[in-house]
Structure formats: structure tokens, C-alpha cells
Design an enzyme around this catalytic site. Structure first.
Site, PDB file in Angstrom:
ATOM      1  N   LEU A   1       0.853  -1.194   0.000  1.00  0.00           N
ATOM      2  CA  LEU A   1       0.000   0.000   0.000  1.00  0.00           C
ATOM      3  C   LEU A   1       0.885   1.240   0.000  1.00  0.00           C
ATOM      4  O   LEU A   1       1.617   1.487   0.955  1.00  0.00           O
ATOM      5  CB  LEU A   1      -0.891  -0.020   1.246  1.00  0.00           C
ATOM      6  CG  LEU A   1      -1.891   1.120   1.364  1.00  0.00           C
ATOM      7  CD1 LEU A   1      -2.992   0.966   0.324  1.00  0.00           C
ATOM      8  CD2 LEU A   1      -2.506   1.152   2.762  1.00  0.00           C
TER       9      LEU A   1
ATOM     10  N   HIS B   1       5.705   2.364  11.602  1.00  0.00           N
ATOM     11  CA  HIS B   1       6.393   3.556  11.080  1.00  0.00           C
ATOM     12  C   HIS B   1       5.394   4.726  11.108  1.00  0.00           C
ATOM     13  O   HIS B   1       4.200   4.514  10.855  1.00  0.00           O
ATOM     14  CB  HIS B   1       6.803   3.238   9.633  1.00  0.00           C
ATOM     15  CG  HIS B   1       7.704   4.250   9.023  1.00  0.00           C
ATOM     16  ND1 HIS B   1       7.230   5.441   8.540  1.00  0.00           N
ATOM     17  CD2 HIS B   1       9.039   4.234   8.812  1.00  0.00           C
ATOM     18  CE1 HIS B   1       8.249   6.120   8.052  1.00  0.00           C
ATOM     19  NE2 HIS B   1       9.363   5.420   8.206  1.00  0.00           N
TER      20      HIS B   1
HETATM   21  C1  LIG Z   1      -1.305   4.456   3.815  1.00  0.00           C
HETATM   22  C2  LIG Z   1      -1.691   5.552   2.844  1.00  0.00           C
HETATM   23  C3  LIG Z   1      -1.917   4.929   1.449  1.00  0.00           C
HETATM   24  C4  LIG Z   1      -3.051   6.140   3.306  1.00  0.00           C
HETATM   25  O1  LIG Z   1      -3.422   7.215   2.475  1.00  0.00           O
HETATM   26  P1  LIG Z   1      -3.976   8.606   3.058  1.00  0.00           P
HETATM   27  O2  LIG Z   1      -2.870   9.159   3.914  1.00  0.00           O
HETATM   28  O3  LIG Z   1      -4.505   9.442   1.952  1.00  0.00           O
HETATM   29  O4  LIG Z   1      -5.163   8.061   3.932  1.00  0.00           O
HETATM   30  P2  LIG Z   1      -6.466   8.792   4.422  1.00  0.00           P
HETATM   31  O5  LIG Z   1      -7.612   8.145   3.741  1.00  0.00           O
HETATM   32  O6  LIG Z   1      -6.312  10.274   4.346  1.00  0.00           O
HETATM   33  O7  LIG Z   1      -6.445   8.411   5.969  1.00  0.00           O
HETATM   34  C5  LIG Z   1      -6.739   7.137   6.420  1.00  0.00           C
HETATM   35  C6  LIG Z   1      -7.148   7.240   7.898  1.00  0.00           C
HETATM   36  O8  LIG Z   1      -5.964   7.453   8.710  1.00  0.00           O
HETATM   37  C7  LIG Z   1      -6.168   8.584   9.561  1.00  0.00           C
HETATM   38  N1  LIG Z   1      -4.851   9.185   9.832  1.00  0.00           N
HETATM   39  C8  LIG Z   1      -4.178  10.060   9.072  1.00  0.00           C
HETATM   40  N2  LIG Z   1      -2.992  10.357   9.653  1.00  0.00           N
HETATM   41  C9  LIG Z   1      -2.924   9.643  10.811  1.00  0.00           C
HETATM   42  C10 LIG Z   1      -1.966   9.502  11.854  1.00  0.00           C
HETATM   43  N3  LIG Z   1      -0.816  10.152  11.820  1.00  0.00           N
HETATM   44  N4  LIG Z   1      -2.246   8.672  12.886  1.00  0.00           N
HETATM   45  C11 LIG Z   1      -3.412   7.970  12.913  1.00  0.00           C
HETATM   46  N5  LIG Z   1      -4.363   8.059  11.943  1.00  0.00           N
HETATM   47  C12 LIG Z   1      -4.122   8.877  10.914  1.00  0.00           C
HETATM   48  C13 LIG Z   1      -7.144   9.447   8.793  1.00  0.00           C
HETATM   49  O9  LIG Z   1      -7.828  10.344   9.662  1.00  0.00           O
HETATM   50  C14 LIG Z   1      -8.085   8.398   8.202  1.00  0.00           C
HETATM   51  O10 LIG Z   1      -8.993   7.924   9.185  1.00  0.00           O
HETATM   52  P3  LIG Z   1     -10.572   8.304   9.132  1.00  0.00           P
HETATM   53  O11 LIG Z   1     -11.093   7.665   7.903  1.00  0.00           O
HETATM   54  O12 LIG Z   1     -11.133   7.683  10.370  1.00  0.00           O
HETATM   55  O13 LIG Z   1     -10.630   9.784   9.098  1.00  0.00           O
HETATM   56  C15 LIG Z   1      -0.628   6.651   2.807  1.00  0.00           C
HETATM   57  O14 LIG Z   1      -0.611   7.319   4.059  1.00  0.00           O
HETATM   58  C16 LIG Z   1       0.745   6.141   2.472  1.00  0.00           C
HETATM   59  O15 LIG Z   1       1.080   5.903   1.299  1.00  0.00           O
HETATM   60  N6  LIG Z   1       1.636   5.957   3.496  1.00  0.00           N
HETATM   61  C17 LIG Z   1       3.048   5.588   3.280  1.00  0.00           C
HETATM   62  C18 LIG Z   1       3.256   4.147   2.859  1.00  0.00           C
HETATM   63  C19 LIG Z   1       2.973   3.147   3.949  1.00  0.00           C
HETATM   64  O16 LIG Z   1       3.515   3.250   5.061  1.00  0.00           O
HETATM   65  N7  LIG Z   1       2.165   2.152   3.599  1.00  0.00           N
HETATM   66  C20 LIG Z   1       1.782   1.057   4.476  1.00  0.00           C
HETATM   67  C21 LIG Z   1       2.867   0.018   4.541  1.00  0.00           C
HETATM   68  S1  LIG Z   1       2.291  -1.439   5.364  1.00  0.00           S
HETATM   69  C22 LIG Z   1       1.542  -2.312   4.072  1.00  0.00           C
HETATM   70  O17 LIG Z   1       1.684  -2.027   2.920  1.00  0.00           O
HETATM   71  C23 LIG Z   1       0.592  -3.430   4.451  1.00  0.00           C
HETATM   72  C24 LIG Z   1      -0.805  -2.912   4.663  1.00  0.00           C
HETATM   73  C25 LIG Z   1      -1.660  -2.797   3.403  1.00  0.00           C
HETATM   74  O18 LIG Z   1      -1.280  -3.238   2.304  1.00  0.00           O
HETATM   75  O19 LIG Z   1      -2.818  -2.292   3.549  1.00  0.00           O
END
Ligand SMILES: CC(C)(COP(=O)(O)OP(=O)(O)OC[C@H]1O[C@@H](n2cnc3c(N)ncnc32)[C@H](O)[C@@H]1OP(=O)(O)O)[C@@H](O)C(=O)NCCC(=O)NCCSC(=O)CCC(=O)O
Length: 338
Positions: free
Chosen positions: A126, A230
Site C-alpha cells: 500500500l 512507522h
Molecule cells: C497508507 C496511505 C496509502 C493512506 O493514504 P492517506 O494518507 O490518503 O489516507 P487517508 O484516507 O487520508 O487516511 C486514512 C485514515 O488514517 C487517519 N490518519 C491520518 N494520519 C494519521 C496519523 N498520523 N495517525 C493515525 N491516523 C491517521 C485518517 O484520519 C483516516 O482515518 P478516518 O477515515 O477515520 O478519518 C498513505 O498514508 C501512504 O502511502 N503511506 C506511506 C506508505 C505506507 O507506510 N504504507 C503502508 C505500509 S504497510 C503495508 O503495505 C501493508 C498494509 C496494506 O497493504 O494495507
């Protein structure tokens, strides 16, 4: 519009550019363009295959911004882990050392190397481009996989897991690795983690300590990161907890990130999904948002859009129907967004 669909070889360059932005610990999206091409080829083969039970298939999806044609994110499904090479985890266990004579009773957490998740389906890979985060786009990228899973249960195991990226600091240093893996591998965390995501990970069996690890013997910083994600992975974890995924005491052997699990039937997006027939209505006027997907395999498509649900019919605009490759009366699957 954001369109969730299977990857094609034409996406390779754009995904390679995304992979350069992932930092440390996202091993399933290789930075090496050749390895990435191999993963894409495996995904194309997997979508095309007729499958009776889950095996080595790997399904890679992308999120395409249809206004620009740009790929802005990826997510994946590995049908069954650990079948070709062992899938390692640490189980956080408990051992008790007690001496009634001295009146000492110590409960000590341990890490036990094992392969308990062999045969389960893993959701993985993801990643959303940093420019597109924070607006709910990540939800489509994460949830789009669950409707595919619902459509094709034979392709996947009943138990679904996610290995969440573990804690590392802004320099990519993992305190858990520094306190444990480093003693056995003689390499940096990033190198070991990248190697483990590659085709062969038999080096883990060769180098990993065979005996249980006593957690109090690790540094305090390492102990504090046990089961911790992370900072960039907090949104991914929040999304999956809302789906029903739970931590049951398994962590990654390199960075101690938590592995979380759920049974297919308990995934919220699946539980609340409804089989529908499509009605194209270009004047559909609704504020209710739905996750909407077709029932296809190689031409799977999923979007988030406003629509009207009347009994078992979903009214969508012609633009949405076109994006999903659907006509009037075709079958689709939808989940209302709460
Ligand atoms: C994971 C994503 C794709 C999520 O995208 P977005 O940031 O646009 O997500 P979003 O829809 O805006 O937010 C999702 C929910 O998380 C909440 N949220 C946002 N920031 C937060 C924080 N710091 N702590 C806790 N919750 C948080 C939001 O309010 C929302 O919840 P509400 O709906 O309640 O408001 C991204 O952040 C990303 O690319 N991250 C970096 C890569 C990464 O670490 N990937 C996961 C690796 S682990 C993996 O890949 C396995 C898991 C898998 O495949 O799913």
C-alpha cells in the site's frame, strides 16, 4: 476521477518512480526496475490464471488519476504466503522463571521464530504518492482490494494478514534491528529488509538465531518499538483496524512491525457489501458515497463515487459506468461509505 485497476506493463516506469519515494521498510515494492517488471509480470499472469485455490499468485493494483493518466498509488494481494519459501514471523510469547524457595517469580516476554502464517493471504504494497495523501484517496487504494477478494473467494485464503511497516527513524535506522538482527547479519537494516523482499530469502534461515530471544535483553529503544508502526504507516493501520484487523502478538523479524489479521467474513467492506445491478442515470443526484466495483478479473475496476441505491439497483452516471466498464443491468458490487 481516481480509478482502481490491475497493473499493466505500461505502468512500470511510473511505479518505478513511486518506488523511489517509499523510503525504508516497504520491501514489497522493489526499487530495482528489473525486479519491479518481474512483479508486474507475475501480477498479469495471476489475473489471467484460472485459480481453484490460492497459490503463488500476486495481484498488484494501481490507482490512476484518469484526468492526467498518472499512476498515483499501488496496493497488492499475495494469495498465499510461505508456500514457495518460508514466511517468517516472531511470536511474542511468555516464559515464566520462578523460584518459590527464593520467592521470585519472573514473567519474561520472548520472541519465538516460526511460520504460523503459512498459507494465509497477505494484503501488501500500500503506497500513495505523498502529494495525494490526507484526502481520503488512501481509502480507495486499501478497500478496492476487499471487493475483489469478495468477488473471487477461491483465489484467497480465509485468513487475511497485513505485515505493517515497523518503526524506523528519519535516517532509516530501526532500533529493533540495531539491537537484534545486526548481531547476526552484519549488514544495515535496509539491505537485509530489501533482500528479504527479493526472490529468495533463504539467507534468513541461514543467519537468523535459532533459539527464542528474551525481550528484556534487547535495548530499551528496541523494546519500545515492538509492535509499533512507522509514522507514515499510521493511516494504513487505522484503515485496517476499522476493517476489523487485529494484532494477535506476531511481529516482523527485522523491524518488529505488527502483523495484523482478520477472517474474510469479518472484513467490514465485505460484510456491508451488496450485490447490485447497474442503472445508468446521468441525472443521478445523491450525496451518498459508495465504493463501486465490477465483477471482472483482468478488467477489474473500482471507484469511489456518489450514487443512489434503490433495492438491489445502483444508479450511477454514464461517466462512472464507462470507467467501470459497465452497461445497464450488468452486475456490480457496492459498499456504502459511512
Ligand atoms: C497508507 C496511505 C496509502 C493512506 O493514504 P492517506 O494518507 O490518503 O489516507 P487517508 O484516507 O487520508 O487516511 C486514512 C485514515 O488514517 C487517519 N490518519 C491520518 N494520519 C494519521 C496519523 N498520523 N495517525 C493515525 N491516523 C491517521 C485518517 O484520519 C483516516 O482515518 P478516518 O477515515 O477515520 O478519518 C498513505 O498514508 C501512504 O502511502 N503511506 C506511506 C506508505 C505506507 O507506510 N504504507 C503502508 C505500509 S504497510 C503495508 O503495505 C501493508 C498494509 C496494506 O497493504 O494495507
Amino acid at each position: 476521477m481516481m480509478l482502481f485497476r490491475p497493473v499493466t506493463q505500461d505502468d512500470a516506469d511510473q511505479i518505478a518512480a513511486l518506488a523511489q519515494q517509499t523510503g525504508t521498510g516497504l520491501t514489497t515494492l522493489p526499487k530495482d526496475p528489473e525486479k519491479l517488471k518481474h512483479k508486474i509480470a507475475l501480477s498479469i499472469e495471476s489475473f489471467a490464471a484460472t485459480v481453484e485455490y490460492p497459490g503463488k499468485e500476486y495481484y498488484l493494483f494501481v490507482l490512476e488519476d484518469t484526468t492526467t493518466g498518472k499512476v498515483v498509488g499501488t496496493s497488492g494481494l499475495a494469495a498465499a504466503v510461505g508456500l514457495e519459501q518460508p514466511f517468517y514471523t516472531y511470536k511474542v510469547g511468555t516464559t515464566v522463571h520462578a523460584s518459590p524457595r527464593l520467592g521470585i517469580h519472573k514473567t519474561i516476554p520472548t520472541l519465538i521464530l516460526g511460520h504460523d502464517y503459512t498459507g494465509t493471504t497477505e494484503i501488501c504494497t500500500l503506497f500513495l504518492s505523498p502529494n495525494h495523501r490526507g484526502g481520503g484517496t488512501g481509502k480507495l487504494l486499501s478497500k478496492g482490494r476487499f471487493l475483489f477478494l469478495k468477488n473471487h473467494p477461491k483465489r484467497f485464503a480465509n485468513k487475511i494478514i497485513a505485515e505493517m511497516r515497523g518503526y524506523s527513524d528519519e535516517n532509516g535506522v530501526s532500533p529493533f534491528w540495531e539491537s537484534l538482527g545486526r548481531h547476526f547479519f552484519d549488514m544495515d537494516f535496509d539491505d537485509a529488509d530489501t533482500k528479504s523482499g527479493e526472490d529468495s530469502n533463504e539467507f534468513i534461515a541461514e543467519l537468523m538465531p535459532k533459539y527464542p530471544i528474551y525481550v528484556p535483553m534487547l535495548s530499551e529503544e528496541a523494546q519500545a518499538t515492538l509492535g509499533k508502526v512507522h509514522p507514515d504507516t499510521e493511516p494504513a493501520l487505522k484503515l485496517l483496524k476499522k476493517e476489523g484487523f487485529r494484532y494477535t502478538g506476531y511481529v516482523d523479524i527485522f523491524d518488529a512491525g505488527p502483523t495484523i489479521e482478520v477472517r474474510q467474513e469479518n472484513i467490514d467492506t465485505i460484510k456491508r457489501s451488496i450485490d447490485v445491478n447497474v442503472v445508468i442515470n446521468s441525472s443521478v443526484d445523491s450525496t451518498q458515497r459508495f465504493l463501486i466495483a465490477n465483477r471482472k478479473v483482468e478488467d477489474y475496476r473500482c471507484v469511489l463515487a456518489n450514487a443512489q441505491l434503490i433495492d438491489n439497483r445502483i444508479e450511477i452516471t454514464a461517466e462512472i459506468a464507462n470507467a467501470l466498464g459497465l452497461k445497464n443491468d450488468d452486475q456490480a458490487i457496492v459498499t456504502p461509505m459511512s
